[in-house]
Scaffold this motif. Structure first.
Motif, PDB file in Angstrom:
ATOM      1  N   LYS A 291       0.851  -0.901   0.030  1.00  0.00           N
ATOM      2  CA  LYS A 291      -0.058   0.143  -0.158  1.00  0.00           C
ATOM      3  C   LYS A 291       0.457   1.109   0.029  1.00  0.00           C
ATOM      4  N   TYR A 292       2.219   1.432   0.244  1.00  0.00           N
ATOM      5  CA  TYR A 292       2.832   2.483   0.151  1.00  0.00           C
ATOM      6  C   TYR A 292       4.623   1.527  -0.415  1.00  0.00           C
ATOM      7  N   GLU A 296       7.853   6.084   0.737  1.00  0.00           N
ATOM      8  CA  GLU A 296       7.033   6.537   1.145  1.00  0.00           C
ATOM      9  C   GLU A 296       7.588   5.793   2.729  1.00  0.00           C
ATOM     10  N   GLU A 300       8.140   7.248   6.497  1.00  0.00           N
ATOM     11  CA  GLU A 300       7.073   6.927   7.530  1.00  0.00           C
ATOM     12  C   GLU A 300       8.072   7.194   8.933  1.00  0.00           C
TER      13      GLU A 300
END
Ligand code: PLP
Length: 362
Positions: A291-292, A296, A300
């Protein structure tokens, strides 16, 4: 703010133990150039690594650069760009053209099926890289080398202590280079060594390490200065006492990472290699359809004071300093854009691993 977790943290012995180890240096005033600490570490490493010959150097990079010179390689060397700058630069600094072979998709080491197509009449050697603690297909590489009369030198910077079916990784090929940099599984602050089978290399390597000198008056080679100091050797002697438990601590962290991240859609982990006693040097994760994306996830983690590393990115073949090289490596390019190595070191706690996984999975 949460406690900072770096991608790596150097293993260090208890400070009193290091003090004890360096006391004799004040008595004998022997600071560098094959002193008693140097000799002791060299012998201990021959035993620990299970190899015939070890020569120590100021760092791993110079060990590799000097090995290439001592073996007398020329023309072209087949290698991979999925590595640290050092491997490619050691080839270039010997005025040799690096020919880039792609990596395979599972363990990220040189794809042995793609080597033969890259061999020309100028090829003198193959320099594959054991990456992250994963080992190359040493058998197949040796077969190709034998068929074409090529030398094989392994960049073994990531596989200190690793064994294949009980045999020390440094005993494969003609020679291997190990790095003892602060960030590696075993460190001498800065330092490195090479392992090799051909006894005739001993004097040459020693000589190039010390300005090309042989004895006091003869200078048969153009050398450099790559000697390990006694303080580094003393650090190595101390750290070697803890190597088993340090590797075991790393293993525990890796087991926890695997428990938390295995089977998550879009997260790809390296399978454990069979027959290998690993040193658990790095924990690479490929984000492919998660999903990332990799960048990313990296950002994060940093927001929570966790510092991972895009390693290896970019490929060494894309460095602006490289003006002449050959070979296309699409697999290496794809992996380098998706891979992130997560924090892993002996002092990392299981709670820290959980904290990291919670951020990735949230
Ligand atoms: C660390 C490293 C080197 C260089 O070793 P130094 O001791 O830092 O000079 C070379 N190759 C690889 C793959 C490395 O990770």
């Amino acid at each position: 703010m949460d406690k900072k977790i770096m991608v790596t943290s150097p293993a260090m012995p208890p400070i009193e133990e290091y003090f004890e180890e360096i006391k004799s240096i004040w008595e004998n005033r022997w600071l560098t150039h094959t002193g008693p600490k140097h000799v002791q570490l060299q012998q201990s490493l021959e035993q620990y690594l299970g190899v015939k010959n070890v020569e120590l150097f100021a760092n791993g990079h110079l060990a590799l650069e000097i090995l290439i010179q001592a073996i007398g390689l020329t023309g072209e060397i087949i290698t991979t760009p999925f590595t640290f700058a050092s491997t490619t630069q050691a080839i270039l600094r010997n005025n040799i053209t690096p020919v880039f072979c792609d990596i395979e998709d599972e363990f990220y080491t040189m794809d042995a099926n793609k080597i033969e197509a890259l061999i020309t009449e100028k090829t003198s050697a193959i320099i594959p890289v054991h990456v992250y603690g994963n080992v190359c297909n040493v058998e197949k590489i040796q077969k190709i080398a034998d068929k074409y009369g090529l030398k094989v030198i392994y960049d073994a910077a990531h596989v200190f202590g690793t064994k294949i079916n009980g045999k020390g990784i440094g005993s494969f090929g003609d020679a291997s280079m190990f790095s003892f940099h602060a960030t590696k599984v075993f460190n001498t602050i800065e330092g490195g060594c090479c392992t090799f089978s051909d006894e005739t290399l001993v004097n040459k390597l020693k000589s190039i390490r010390q300005f090309g000198q042989s004895g006091e008056l003869d200078v048969p080679f153009v050398g450099t200065n790559a000697k390990m100091t006694e303080f580094s050797a003393a650090m190595g002697i101390c750290n070697l006492r803890y190597i088993k438990e340090n590797i075991l601590s790393r293993k525990r962290c890796v087991i926890r990472y695997r428990e938390r991240l295995t089977g998550v859609k879009g997260i790809k982990l390296c399978r454990e290699q069979t027959g290998i006693e690993s040193n658990y040097a790095y924990f690479p994760v490929v984000f492919d359809g998660y999903k990332y994306n990799r960048d990313e996830v990296c950002e994060e983690l940093a927001k929570y004071n966790v510092f991972s590393r895009k390693y290896f990115y970019p490929l060494t073949s894309s460095f602006e300093c490289i003006t002449s090289s050959k070979g296309e490596t699409p697999v290496a390019k794809r992996i380098s854009e998706k891979v992130l190595t997560l924090p892993l070191y002996a002092d990392l706690s299981i709670e820290d691993v959980d904290r990291i996984c919670n951020i990735i999975l949230k």
